[in-house]
Design an enzyme around this catalytic site. Structure first.
Site, PDB file in Angstrom:
ATOM      1  N   LYS A 173      41.653  34.664  37.943  1.00  0.00           N
ATOM      2  CA  LYS A 173      40.280  34.163  37.870  1.00  0.00           C
ATOM      3  C   LYS A 173      39.423  35.335  37.368  1.00  0.00           C
ATOM      4  CE  LYS A 173      36.522  33.598  39.194  1.00  0.00           C
ATOM      5  NZ  LYS A 173      35.425  34.043  38.293  1.00  0.00           N
ATOM      6  N   GLY A 204      35.724  30.272  35.449  1.00  0.00           N
ATOM      7  CA  GLY A 204      34.613  29.631  36.167  1.00  0.00           C
ATOM      8  C   GLY A 204      33.983  30.544  37.185  1.00  0.00           C
ATOM      9  N   GLY A 206      32.658  32.264  40.723  1.00  0.00           N
ATOM     10  CA  GLY A 206      33.325  32.794  41.905  1.00  0.00           C
ATOM     11  C   GLY A 206      33.194  31.872  43.097  1.00  0.00           C
ATOM     12  N   GLY A 210      36.800  30.829  42.341  1.00  0.00           N
ATOM     13  CA  GLY A 210      37.291  32.019  43.059  1.00  0.00           C
ATOM     14  C   GLY A 210      37.494  31.728  44.535  1.00  0.00           C
ATOM     15  N   GLU A 248      39.343  46.073  46.102  1.00  0.00           N
ATOM     16  CA  GLU A 248      38.826  47.267  45.411  1.00  0.00           C
ATOM     17  C   GLU A 248      37.354  47.000  45.161  1.00  0.00           C
ATOM     18  OE1 GLU A 248      40.694  49.822  44.891  1.00  0.00           O
ATOM     19  OE2 GLU A 248      42.733  49.056  44.989  1.00  0.00           O
ATOM     20  N   CYS A 282      32.835  51.495  38.441  1.00  0.00           N
ATOM     21  CA  CYS A 282      32.694  51.714  39.887  1.00  0.00           C
ATOM     22  C   CYS A 282      32.796  53.193  40.243  1.00  0.00           C
ATOM     23  CB  CYS A 282      33.749  50.914  40.623  1.00  0.00           C
ATOM     24  SG  CYS A 282      35.410  51.321  40.050  1.00  0.00           S
ATOM     25  N   GLU A 384      24.505  50.741  45.570  1.00  0.00           N
ATOM     26  CA  GLU A 384      25.173  50.835  44.276  1.00  0.00           C
ATOM     27  C   GLU A 384      24.305  50.147  43.219  1.00  0.00           C
ATOM     28  OE1 GLU A 384      28.511  48.242  43.361  1.00  0.00           O
ATOM     29  OE2 GLU A 384      29.576  49.928  42.477  1.00  0.00           O
TER      30      GLU A 384
HETATM   31  P1  NAD Z   1      31.481  40.281  41.716  1.00  0.00           P
HETATM   32  O1  NAD Z   1      31.928  40.614  43.086  1.00  0.00           O
HETATM   33  O2  NAD Z   1      30.202  39.591  41.528  1.00  0.00           O
HETATM   34  O3  NAD Z   1      32.569  39.392  40.956  1.00  0.00           O
HETATM   35  C1  NAD Z   1      33.925  39.797  40.830  1.00  0.00           C
HETATM   36  C2  NAD Z   1      34.799  38.554  40.687  1.00  0.00           C
HETATM   37  O4  NAD Z   1      34.727  37.821  41.912  1.00  0.00           O
HETATM   38  C3  NAD Z   1      34.351  37.604  39.590  1.00  0.00           C
HETATM   39  O5  NAD Z   1      35.489  37.040  38.985  1.00  0.00           O
HETATM   40  C4  NAD Z   1      33.581  36.549  40.361  1.00  0.00           C
HETATM   41  O6  NAD Z   1      33.523  35.302  39.723  1.00  0.00           O
HETATM   42  C5  NAD Z   1      34.399  36.467  41.640  1.00  0.00           C
HETATM   43  N1  NAD Z   1      33.662  35.935  42.807  1.00  0.00           N
HETATM   44  C6  NAD Z   1      32.333  35.973  43.050  1.00  0.00           C
HETATM   45  N2  NAD Z   1      32.048  35.355  44.220  1.00  0.00           N
HETATM   46  C7  NAD Z   1      33.231  34.927  44.738  1.00  0.00           C
HETATM   47  C8  NAD Z   1      33.602  34.229  45.922  1.00  0.00           C
HETATM   48  N3  NAD Z   1      32.693  33.829  46.817  1.00  0.00           N
HETATM   49  N4  NAD Z   1      34.908  33.958  46.126  1.00  0.00           N
HETATM   50  C9  NAD Z   1      35.848  34.366  45.234  1.00  0.00           C
HETATM   51  N5  NAD Z   1      35.553  35.019  44.084  1.00  0.00           N
HETATM   52  C10 NAD Z   1      34.265  35.305  43.841  1.00  0.00           C
HETATM   53  O7  NAD Z   1      31.510  41.679  40.930  1.00  0.00           O
HETATM   54  P2  NAD Z   1      31.041  41.954  39.451  1.00  0.00           P
HETATM   55  O8  NAD Z   1      29.558  41.897  39.409  1.00  0.00           O
HETATM   56  O9  NAD Z   1      31.851  41.119  38.529  1.00  0.00           O
HETATM   57  O10 NAD Z   1      31.536  43.477  39.265  1.00  0.00           O
HETATM   58  C11 NAD Z   1      30.796  44.584  39.651  1.00  0.00           C
HETATM   59  C12 NAD Z   1      31.285  45.131  40.981  1.00  0.00           C
HETATM   60  O11 NAD Z   1      32.678  45.417  40.896  1.00  0.00           O
HETATM   61  C13 NAD Z   1      30.632  46.453  41.332  1.00  0.00           C
HETATM   62  O12 NAD Z   1      30.285  46.431  42.691  1.00  0.00           O
HETATM   63  C14 NAD Z   1      31.731  47.476  41.087  1.00  0.00           C
HETATM   64  O13 NAD Z   1      31.631  48.660  41.835  1.00  0.00           O
HETATM   65  C15 NAD Z   1      32.944  46.693  41.452  1.00  0.00           C
HETATM   66  N6  NAD Z   1      34.139  47.288  40.838  1.00  0.00           N
HETATM   67  C16 NAD Z   1      34.998  47.960  41.656  1.00  0.00           C
HETATM   68  C17 NAD Z   1      36.112  48.565  41.101  1.00  0.00           C
HETATM   69  C18 NAD Z   1      37.104  49.311  41.955  1.00  0.00           C
HETATM   70  O14 NAD Z   1      38.203  49.599  41.472  1.00  0.00           O
HETATM   71  N7  NAD Z   1      36.787  49.646  43.200  1.00  0.00           N
HETATM   72  C19 NAD Z   1      36.360  48.469  39.727  1.00  0.00           C
HETATM   73  C20 NAD Z   1      35.444  47.770  38.947  1.00  0.00           C
HETATM   74  C21 NAD Z   1      34.332  47.179  39.518  1.00  0.00           C
END
Ligand code: NAD
Length: 480
Positions: A173, A204, A206, A210, A248, A282, A384
């Site tokens: 996803k 689609g 999250g 998700g 992560e 990140c 962040e």
């Molecule tokens: P996000 O958490 O908004 O979304 C990540 C994924 O989760 C997307 O595919 C989204 O559709 C899905 N998602 C959202 N709500 C969900 C739910 N309720 N249930 C299941 N899935 C759901 O994050 P983002 O805005 O896409 O990415 C930025 C964030 O990612 C930042 O906080 C960044 O630090 C973090 N990040 C962490 C790492 C790491 O390795 N620690 C690496 C890259 C990014």
């Protein structure tokens, strides 16, 4: 307009609801494509396809699975310009960066795990009476891979490769904001003849697609990379089915410069760690802490270099910083800057207006921003921002910098810059984070564990840590 559909059981199909989401180009602010807005039924179909493919895939020889990974890598390599272009269009990142970082690293992830599995060893022990114990590692079943928008293919392949090579089938996803390279990956899986149902992709939102994946009892594990708040939701959704979860999450990473840090050499590195990928990594360092005696000199030179950064069209080779991912994120970053100024922060770079030509005049471009004079207890030091914004503060003694760095809900990474390696070693042990870089940043050996502590994550991925996450050990004891 181009429509991106789901990939289930080896075929591309419309979402059941026939609903699509509009994807806006970060570069132009105009419509770019439409992506399937999948619901529960699409996800259930994908899980079903993964279940059907599992018996055969899980008993396929690891050498054969490894070959499939190599074939996928080779096919991406052949189409690397197309992949890089798509990644840049979806994310707004410079095309040159997608070509030199995102796509090569994705290919490397696949080759790395294709090789790694061939050398995996397991434990075997003999007891005093001669009884033999040995451990076999078994794949989990259908696993869910949920990924963010900042490094779309890079982070997906980081999970996909170990999941597949250990014999699991997957439902991916990707972020709804960056679906294209995952779609291209589905074409590659088809081109290399990967058996249907081994890789399934559901696009689609999250909260719908998700969340169904995270909560469904037919999914044996979730490997998630994304924001901390989402991680919390996923852990709760997955809890009642006792599936394995790897999280992560976000970070607020300190960059600590001791007084002997050689500024000539390191300022270009600190520019990279602050603003690479528009600061949307990140691991970017956003809280810069500089020892008193070099503070003024560092600040002057760092601000000068920041002001020279080229922000503009991601398609041009001269661009260092492209567009932020979306209008929503662009506004969020601006709100954080405004908040910093309201709290008494001083903005030393980033306020000059940007005049960009058509067709990028409506894109989500922001200048790299440097803020000083924020007090230690400012909430912004705990938040962040995930954009091109750094704060700079001074400290007198190294232990103060460590205290400041650890005063955070996050614990992903930190970097330390000094010529005194013994001192650096001691300070590294005091930092509450998953990774410490000394005199470098973003160097990644794929064999070592990667992950965060506190609100930055649960579990580790990388090398054998990934292979272990995607398998369950079984102990077999024989009385001889
Ligand atoms: P996000 O958490 O908004 O979304 C990540 C994924 O989760 C997307 O595919 C989204 O559709 C899905 N998602 C959202 N709500 C969900 C739910 N309720 N249930 C299941 N899935 C759901 O994050 P983002 O805005 O896409 O990415 C930025 C964030 O990612 C930042 O906080 C960044 O630090 C973090 N990040 C962490 C790492 C790491 O390795 N620690 C690496 C890259 C990014």
């Amino acid at each position: 307009m181009k429509k991106i559909n789901n990939f289930i059981n080896g075929q591309w199909q419309n979402p059941v609801s026939l609903s699509y989401l509009d994807k806006i180009s970060p570069r132009t602010g105009q419509h770019l494509l439409q992506v399937a807005d999948s619901n529960e039924l699409d996800v259930i179909q994908a899980i079903g396809a993964g279940k059907k493919a599992f018996p055969e895939w899980s008993t396929t020889a690891p050498t054969k699975r490894s070959q499939y990974l190599r074939l996928i890598a080779q096919q991406i390599e052949k189409r690397r310009d197309e992949f890089a272009w798509a990644e840049s269009q979806d994310t707004g990142k410079p095309l040159a960066l997608a070509k030199t970082m995102d796509i090569p690293r994705s290919i490397h992830n696949l080759h790395f795990f294709a090789e790694r599995i061939l050398h995996k060893q397991e434990l075997c022990t003999t007891m005093e009476d001669g009884s033999l114990n040995y451990v076999v590692r078994e794949p989990l079943g259908v696993v869910g891979l949920i990924t963010p928008w900042n490094l779309p293919l890079y982070l997906l392949t980081w999970k996909l490769a170990p999941a597949l090579v250990t014999g699991n089938t997957v439902v991916c996803k990707p972020s709804e904001l960056t679906p294209t390279t995952t779609h291209l990956l589905s074409e590659v899986c088809h081109e290399v003849g990967l058996p249907p149902g081994v890789v399934n992709i559901v696009h689609g939102r999250g909260a719908t697609a998700g969340a169904t994946l995270a909560s469904h009892p037919g999914v044996s594990a979730i490997s998630f990379t994304g924001g901390t708040e989402t991680g919390e939701k996923i852990q709760a959704l997955a809890g009642s089915t006792f599936k394995k979860v790897s999280l992560e999450l976000g970070g607020k990473n300190a960059v600590i410069l001791l007084k002997d840090a050689p500024l000539d050499k390191i300022i270009p590195e600190i520019i990279r760690s602050s603003f690479l990928n528009q600061g949307e990594i990140c691991l970017c360092g956003s809280k810069i802490l500089v020892q008193e005696s070099i503070y003024q000199e560092f600040l002057k030179r760092f601000v000068e270099e920041t002001q020279k950064i080229v922000v503009g069209d991601p398609m041009l080779d001269s661009t260092f910083m492209g567009a932020l991912i979306s209008q929503h994120h662009f506004e969020k970053v601006q709100k954080n800057i405004a908040q910093a100024l309201k709290e008494g922060g001083t903005q030393l770079a980033g306020h000059e207006p940007l005049h960009l030509p058509e067709p990028i005049a409506q894109g989500y471009f922001l200048r790299p921003t440097v803020i000083t004079d924020l007090s230690n207890c400012s909430p912004l030091h705990q938040t962040e921002i995930f954009g091109p914004v750094v704060t700079v503060n001074s400290f007198k003694y190294p232990h103060e910098a460590i205290k400041w760095a650890n005063n955070s809900p996050y614990g992903l990474s930190a970097s330390l810059w000094t010529q005194d390696i013994s001192k650096a070693h001691k300070l590294a042990r005091d930092l509450q984070v998953g990774t410490v870089w000394i005199n470098c940043w973003l160097k990644r050996d794929l064999r070592v564990p990667f992950g965060g502590v506190k609100h930055s994550g649960v579990g580790r991925e990388g090398g054998d840590y990934s292979l272990d996450f995607f398998t369950e050990p079984k102990t077999i004891c024989i009385q001889l």
